[in-house]
Structures are given as C-alpha cells and as structure tokens.
Write an enzyme that holds these catalytic residues in place. Structure first.
Site, PDB file in Angstrom:
ATOM      1  CB  SER A  65      13.112   2.529  -1.660  1.00  0.00           C
ATOM      2  OG  SER A  65      11.773   2.345  -1.250  1.00  0.00           O
ATOM      3  CD  GLU A 118       2.516   1.350  -0.037  1.00  0.00           C
ATOM      4  OE1 GLU A 118       3.676   1.591   0.301  1.00  0.00           O
ATOM      5  OE2 GLU A 118       1.539   1.873   0.521  1.00  0.00           O
ATOM      6  N   GLY A 149       4.214  -5.042   5.767  1.00  0.00           N
ATOM      7  CA  GLY A 149       5.631  -5.217   5.450  1.00  0.00           C
ATOM      8  C   GLY A 149       6.453  -5.765   6.614  1.00  0.00           C
ATOM      9  CG  ASP A 171      11.191   4.566   4.124  1.00  0.00           C
ATOM     10  OD1 ASP A 171      11.159   5.378   5.066  1.00  0.00           O
ATOM     11  OD2 ASP A 171      11.162   4.906   2.928  1.00  0.00           O
TER      12      ASP A 171
END
Ligand SMILES: C[S@@+](CC[C@H](N)C(=O)[O-])C[C@H]1O[C@@H](n2cnc3c(N)ncnc32)[C@H](O)[C@@H]1O
Length: 282
Positions: free
Chosen positions: A103, A121, A147, A167
């Site tokens: 992404s 991350e 996140g 995600d």
C-alpha cells in the site's frame, strides 16, 4: 507476537481487490489541487520482490496479479492499478513480474508535494524495509508504533482532507472489532475522511459482527465490496476478501461493479461470487 509477513501474500487476489480500490480512491483525491493526508495503519514493507523466497514459497501472486498483468481488454476502472504495476515491471510480457507494491508503494505513485503520508508498522524487519523504501520520500513519516493509536492521533488532518487505510493481519481475533472501533472513533474526530478497512473472509460470523457494529454506530455512507473465490466454509482458510469503505468516492460502487465481474472471470471459478452493497446511506 508478530509472525505475519505480507511478503508471502503480496499480489494475491486479496491484494488485487484492496490495491485496485486504494488506487481508485487516491486517484480521485488527487483530482483536487488541495493537499491531503494518507494514513496507513498497517503498512508492511512498502515494496515486494516476487522472486524472493517468501513469494515463491506460496506462489499466491501467480493466482492474483500475474493472471491480469498482460491482459489487453481490461475494464476501465482496473486500468490505473494495472498501469501502476506495469510501470514497475516494464518487461513483464517477456520476463514476468519482478516487483509488487504494497500500500505505501501504491501511495507513493500518487502523493504530491502538497500531500503527506503517515505510515505505521510494528515488525522489526518490515519497518526496516519500509524505511529503506521511503528513503528520499520527503513527506513520508514512518513510525514503528501501533497503527490503531497512530491513526487516532493524526485526526483531524489540518487540510480536512484524508484517506485512512486500516489493513491488519488478523492474527489476533480482536483485530476484527478493534479495526471497526478504530474507524468509529476516528469518524467522531473526522467525519468527512475516507476510511478503507480490509478484511479476509475466514469465518463469516466475524464479518457479520463487524457489519453490525458499523450499523449500530454513528458512521454514515458505508460501502462494502466483497470478492469470494469459493463458498463460506467452517474449515480453516481464507475463501474471500472484502473492504468496508466509509465516504467512498461517488463513482466507486459503479467502478467496482465493472471490476468485480472481471476479477471473477479471470481469477475465480463457477463457485466464486462478488457483491457491492451500500450498507449505510449518506
Ligand atoms: C496485511 S499487512 C499490511 C499490508 C499493506 N497494508 C499492504 O497493503 O501492502 C499487516 C501489517 O501490519 C503489521 N502490524 C501488525 N500489528 C500492527 C499494529 N498494531 N500496528 C502497526 N502495524 C502492525 C504487520 O507487521 C504487517 O506488516
């Protein structure tokens, strides 16, 4: 517990769905001159080498992007995503695929000087790959931290324009509700943002619960798109994938109604199915 590595799955059918939607959303955002924030709560490594041991071990991309990359007659709405992958792999017709963008790799193609990118991350190896990938990308801000918290800390963005991608790896069952609850909290701070939440269909009840939590919340204008390779089952394994999208671009539902029959024809079987559903009105 951080065992998930996206390198095993890069370019699979779920990435095709997620990244084609992300491409359409970012393309839409850049039609206005005014800058915006792109926030990616679970970024992964940024870019993947398909020849490496991870992608080769599972070969998932061979049943995903590899089946589409050299197709000539694509639906118009799939074209921007396929163009992006083709630009990264100029020799794909002769030599196959080398690189697949995560992404952040998709975002990098769209972000302009007036836009800013915020990437979260946790994995110690992937954060290193991500940092290397973002080297020289001036307005990319990378953090090795949670996140879900990170998203909430950045809203509302000063420009009042933003796209948030959530995600998670769903290694932990709590991710399903945590992801939805993060969007509900984020929406309270910034109701006009576009939020994209990816999910795997492994146990249908989990997706039904996510849907109910959204419906009981204050969130408005929620679209759900889904692509299932096979029927729901009680056995373990991902049979399908989907996205919840809050405040989608106005033409996204129509675009996905072009893209999904094509994906079913190229990547699916007679057992495959898709849906595009406005779950909550504006
Ligand atoms: C599905 S992958 C992301 C793929 C990426 N968004 C893409 O589309 O290319 C999920 C990533 O989230 C990371 N992760 C897991 N829990 C996290 C958390 N709480 N905050 C930030 N990252 C997390 C994992 O290490 C993994 O790299």
């Amino acid at each position: 517990m951080l065992s998930y590595r996206h390198a095993f799955h890069a370019g699979n059918f779920a990435d095709v769905l997620k990244h084609s939607v992300l491409t359409l959303v970012l393309d839409y955002m850049t039609r206005k001159e005014k800058g915006f924030h792109y926030i990616d709560s679970h970024s992964g490594a940024g870019m993947y080498q398909l020849a490496d041991e991870f992608a080769q071990k599972t070969g998932e991309y061979k049943d995903g992007i590899a089946k589409l990359i050299n197709e000539q007659e694509l639906p118009e709405a799939l074209q921007p995503y396929i163009n992006l992958i083709s630009e990264l792999n100029p020799d794909s017709e002769k030599n196959g695929l080398d690189l697949y963008p995560g992404s952040p790799g998709i975002a990098k193609r769209f972000m302009r000087r007036q836009d800013s990118t915020h990437l979260f991350e946790l994995h110690p190896t992937d954060i290193q790959h991500l940092t290397d990938f973002c080297h020289r990308w001036k307005k990319a801000f990378i953090k090795q931290s949670d996140g879900y918290q990170g998203v909430l800390g950045l809203l509302p963005p000063p420009s009042r324009r933003g796209v948030v991608l959530i995600d998670p790896p769903y290694e932990l069952k709590e991710d399903y509700q945590k992801a939805v609850n993060t969007i509900i909290k984020a929406y309270k701070k910034f109701a006009t943002g576009t939020y994209i939440l990816w999910y795997p269909v492994v146990q249908r009840e989990r997706i039904n619960e996510m849907e109910s939590t959204f419906i009981e919340s204050d969130v408005k204008n929620l679209l759900k798109v889904e692509f299932c390779l096979s029927n729901d089952t009680d056995e373990y394994g991902m049979t399908g994938t989907g996205l919840f999208i809050v405040n989608p671009p106005w033409q996204l539902a129509k675009q996905m109604n072009q893209v999904l029959p094509y994906l079913k024809a190229k990547l699916g079987t007679h057992n495959s199915s898709f849906s595009v559903e406005q779950l909550i009105d504006e």
